[in-house]
Design a protein around this motif. Structure first.
Motif, PDB file in Angstrom:
ATOM      1  N   THR A   1      20.962  38.330 -52.145  1.00 20.25           N
ATOM      2  CA  THR A   1      20.093  37.623 -51.427  1.00 20.25           C
ATOM      3  C   THR A   1      19.083  38.537 -50.866  1.00 20.25           C
ATOM      4  OG1 THR A   1      21.669  36.109 -50.766  1.00 20.25           O
ATOM      5  CG2 THR A   1      20.106  36.425 -49.391  1.00 20.25           C
ATOM      6  N   ILE A   2      17.791  37.914 -50.764  1.00 23.17           N
ATOM      7  CA  ILE A   2      16.572  38.581 -50.470  1.00 23.17           C
ATOM      8  C   ILE A   2      15.898  37.752 -49.419  1.00 23.17           C
ATOM      9  CG2 ILE A   2      14.204  39.486 -51.128  1.00 23.17           C
ATOM     10  CD1 ILE A   2      15.077  38.674 -54.014  1.00 23.17           C
ATOM     11  N   THR A   3      15.665  38.530 -48.218  1.00 20.85           N
ATOM     12  CA  THR A   3      15.285  37.674 -47.140  1.00 20.85           C
ATOM     13  C   THR A   3      14.014  38.547 -46.297  1.00 20.85           C
ATOM     14  OG1 THR A   3      16.797  38.844 -45.447  1.00 20.85           O
ATOM     15  CG2 THR A   3      17.408  36.614 -46.617  1.00 20.85           C
ATOM     16  N   TYR A   4      13.222  37.759 -45.793  1.00 21.22           N
ATOM     17  CA  TYR A   4      12.214  38.500 -44.926  1.00 21.22           C
ATOM     18  C   TYR A   4      11.727  37.820 -43.735  1.00 21.22           C
ATOM     19  CZ  TYR A   4       7.643  40.444 -43.909  1.00 21.22           C
ATOM     20  OH  TYR A   4       6.489  41.148 -43.201  1.00 21.22           O
ATOM     21  N   THR A   5      11.494  38.205 -42.793  1.00 19.53           N
ATOM     22  CA  THR A   5      11.050  37.389 -41.475  1.00 19.53           C
ATOM     23  C   THR A   5       9.673  38.165 -41.046  1.00 19.53           C
ATOM     24  OG1 THR A   5      13.564  37.391 -40.652  1.00 19.53           O
ATOM     25  CG2 THR A   5      11.744  37.242 -38.907  1.00 19.53           C
ATOM     26  N   TYR A   6       8.812  36.984 -40.722  1.00 19.22           N
ATOM     27  CA  TYR A   6       7.597  37.514 -40.561  1.00 19.22           C
ATOM     28  C   TYR A   6       7.314  37.047 -39.333  1.00 19.22           C
ATOM     29  CZ  TYR A   6       2.291  37.680 -41.291  1.00 19.22           C
ATOM     30  OH  TYR A   6       1.018  38.018 -41.205  1.00 19.22           O
ATOM     31  N   ASN A   7       7.038  37.728 -38.347  1.00 16.07           N
ATOM     32  CA  ASN A   7       6.771  37.708 -36.870  1.00 16.07           C
ATOM     33  C   ASN A   7       5.201  37.734 -36.572  1.00 16.07           C
ATOM     34  OD1 ASN A   7       9.449  37.391 -35.846  1.00 16.07           O
ATOM     35  ND2 ASN A   7       9.595  39.381 -36.488  1.00 16.07           N
ATOM     36  N   LEU A   8       4.652  36.597 -35.843  1.00 15.58           N
ATOM     37  CA  LEU A   8       3.211  37.089 -35.429  1.00 15.58           C
ATOM     38  C   LEU A   8       2.978  37.804 -34.152  1.00 15.58           C
ATOM     39  CD1 LEU A   8       2.094  33.213 -36.363  1.00 15.58           C
ATOM     40  CD2 LEU A   8       1.714  35.383 -37.630  1.00 15.58           C
TER      41      LEU A   8
ATOM     42  N   SER B   1       7.463  32.715 -35.817  1.00 15.81           N
ATOM     43  CA  SER B   1       8.347  33.502 -36.603  1.00 15.81           C
ATOM     44  C   SER B   1       8.890  32.621 -37.724  1.00 15.81           C
ATOM     45  CB  SER B   1       9.316  34.147 -35.630  1.00 15.81           C
ATOM     46  OG  SER B   1      10.185  35.135 -36.377  1.00 15.81           O
ATOM     47  N   VAL B   2       8.936  33.176 -38.827  1.00 14.82           N
ATOM     48  CA  VAL B   2       9.719  32.699 -39.798  1.00 14.82           C
ATOM     49  C   VAL B   2      10.402  33.545 -40.731  1.00 14.82           C
ATOM     50  CG1 VAL B   2       9.232  31.024 -41.879  1.00 14.82           C
ATOM     51  CG2 VAL B   2       7.582  30.792 -40.009  1.00 14.82           C
ATOM     52  N   THR B   3      11.580  33.135 -41.116  1.00 18.53           N
ATOM     53  CA  THR B   3      12.525  33.713 -42.212  1.00 18.53           C
ATOM     54  C   THR B   3      12.420  33.100 -43.644  1.00 18.53           C
ATOM     55  OG1 THR B   3      13.526  34.764 -40.427  1.00 18.53           O
ATOM     56  CG2 THR B   3      14.750  34.657 -42.796  1.00 18.53           C
TER      57      THR B   3
END
Length: 221
Positions: free
Chosen positions: A213-220, A169-171
């Motif tokens: 602020t713009i954020t996004y978390t990508y989970n596999l 997982s990466v933000t």
């Protein structure tokens, strides 16, 4: 009555000339785009980010793969069994890499939008997946085709789960401000919510927004 409609028409014309809508930001007005890259596209991006040739980028990528897979065999040896079932209960497939550029767009309001993005390298083996690394810097730019403004990114970052790669997982995130120039004659009696007047040059007013602020978390998984 005619005077009332005349005043109403003038007000509508002023708002229309300004070119902006003044609705509050819609927190749900966001867009995520996940684009799969070919190996050649990925290598080209890697070469550009490192300032090296394509051939050098290929060698760098191969060395990273060797190091990653050596460590992966130590952590999950069953992934590399020639026959049988892997640790996730799925018939083993040969491990391979996939490459994605992911962007997250966010609107400050209906006229101002920017996005954060990054290019990721992901290892896949059956049902097993891991982010191997992020390639280049996290980038942030204005969304084209929306309005007349500039986006000034102040900082950007990536935050892998566990504090390092590889991870599942990466933000990614970025913070910045919008800048727009408006003619004084177009802004009479109109306030820009979230913006403040920073400078006046002749008949031009320069407005700067609050940081967004713009954020996004990508989970596999």
């Amino acid at each position: 009555m005619k005077k009332f409609f005349s005043l109403l028409l003038i007000l509508i014309m002023l708002i229309t000339m300004s070119g902006f809508s003044f609705a509050e930001p819609n927190k749900n007005n966001e867009e995520t785009v996940v684009k799969k890259l070919t190996y050649n596209e990925y290598i080209e991006k890697l070469a550009n980010s490192l300032g090296v040739s394509v051939n050098e980028a290929i060698k760098i990528d191969q060395k990273e793969n060797e190091k990653y897979e050596k460590e992966l065999k130590r952590r999950f040896p069953k992934l590399f069994n020639k026959v049988g079932i892997n640790i996730y209960g799925v018939t083993r497939d040969d491990g391979h890499y996939t490459y994605y550029t992911i962007t997250k767009t966010k609107w400050y309001n209906s006229d101002f939008a920017a996005y954060v993005g990054a290019t990721f390298k992901i290892y896949v083996n059956g049902s097993f997946r891991e982010f191997v690394s992020i390639k280049g810097k996290v980038f942030s730019e204005r969304k084209e085709g929306v309005g007349n403004y500039d986006w000034n990114p102040l900082n950007s970052w990536d935050d892998p789960k566990g504090g390092k790669y590889p991870t599942t997982s990466v933000t990614i995130g970025a913070t910045g401000t919008f800048r727009t120039e408006i003619k004084r004659s177009q802004t009479v009696g109109i306030d820009f919510a979230g913006f403040s007047l920073q400078q006046t040059i002749g008949d031009t007013l320069i407005y700067i927004s609050k940081p967004m602020t713009i954020t996004y978390t990508y989970n596999l998984y």
